[in-house]
Design an enzyme around this catalytic site. Structure first.
Site, PDB file in Angstrom:
ATOM      1  N   TYR A 173      73.106   0.889   0.429  1.00  0.00           N
ATOM      2  CA  TYR A 173      73.273  -0.805   1.167  1.00  0.00           C
ATOM      3  C   TYR A 173      74.429  -1.182   0.611  1.00  0.00           C
ATOM      4  CZ  TYR A 173      72.520  -5.814   1.617  1.00  0.00           C
ATOM      5  OH  TYR A 173      72.491  -7.096   2.044  1.00  0.00           O
ATOM      6  N   GLU A 201      66.997 -13.046   3.454  1.00  0.00           N
ATOM      7  CA  GLU A 201      67.432 -13.895   2.122  1.00  0.00           C
ATOM      8  C   GLU A 201      66.558 -14.831   1.738  1.00  0.00           C
ATOM      9  OE1 GLU A 201      70.099 -13.092   0.205  1.00  0.00           O
ATOM     10  OE2 GLU A 201      71.043 -11.633   1.443  1.00  0.00           O
ATOM     11  N   TRP A 234      66.050  -7.838  -4.736  1.00  0.00           N
ATOM     12  CA  TRP A 234      66.625  -7.294  -3.504  1.00  0.00           C
ATOM     13  C   TRP A 234      66.043  -6.073  -2.894  1.00  0.00           C
ATOM     14  CZ3 TRP A 234      67.685  -9.428   0.851  1.00  0.00           C
ATOM     15  CH2 TRP A 234      68.359  -8.844   1.938  1.00  0.00           C
TER      16      TRP A 234
END
Length: 196
Positions: A26, A48, A56
């Site tokens: 990522y 988000e 995350w």
């Protein structure tokens, strides 16, 4: 190198992007690269919001499930979700089952559709790009919000969006290239084509 780790490929990355292959991929290919399309920004805004309070990597591991559950983040489709969809989402173990965040995603889809009469979501969000970006040398120097993320949060709330606080909006701005918070010395610093 301080907070940077040299990978087996010789590239310097921050610690958070060096410990898990999914996070590394990522970081290397997506984080901080410009996203300027409505669907892409709606997806990032939604993810988000779901990440708030979680790691995350948890969201990345569930990303394909989120895409399936939320009609590939098509704002028109999500804007049409009703009570049956809410119940389906709350029962879906493949995503984060948080009623507030699910409701915010549906609300934000409707607000995204409404923004089309005023230039659209991409133009709206990118209007908050600052004139300069941070240049952090250590993880502790990376801001968690900025005057622009505070202003973006306020403007989105006024436009009918939910779960868009200043810290979440700064994370969005980092993720989609509006600011470049890659650490100085990272191989990705300046790679977005927006910031040198």
């Amino acid at each position: 190198m301080g907070d940077l780790v040299i990978g087996d490929d010789g590239r310097a990355r921050p610690l958070w992007a060096s410990q898990d292959e999914l996070l590394r991929s990522y970081y290397d290919t997506e984080w901080g690269m410009p996203v300027r399309d409505e669907r892409g920004l709606f997806e990032r805004l939604s993810l988000e919001a779901f990440q708030s309070g979680l790691s995350w990597v948890t969201i990345l591991r569930k990303r394909e499930n989120f895409r399936e559950a939320f009609a590939n983040f098509d704002p028109d489709a999500v804007a049409a979700f009703g009570e049956a969809d809410r119940e389906r989402l709350l029962a879906d173990a493949g995503i984060v089952r948080n009623r507030r965040k699910i409701d915010a995603t549906i609300t934000n889809a409707r607000a995204t559709v409404a923004l089309r009469d005023h230039g659209g979501l991409a133009e709206f969000i990118w209007a908050f790009q600052p004139s300069q970006t941070p240049a952090p040398r250590t993880a502790s120097e990376v801001p968690t919000q900025s005057p622009e993320s505070v202003a973006l949060s306020k403007a989105l709330k006024q436009a009918g969006f939910a779960h868009v606080g200043p810290t979440t909006m700064f994370a969005l701005m980092e993720a989609v290239g509006i600011v470049d918070t890659h650490l100085v010395g990272s191989w990705r610093r300046g790679s977005s084509g927006i910031w040198s």
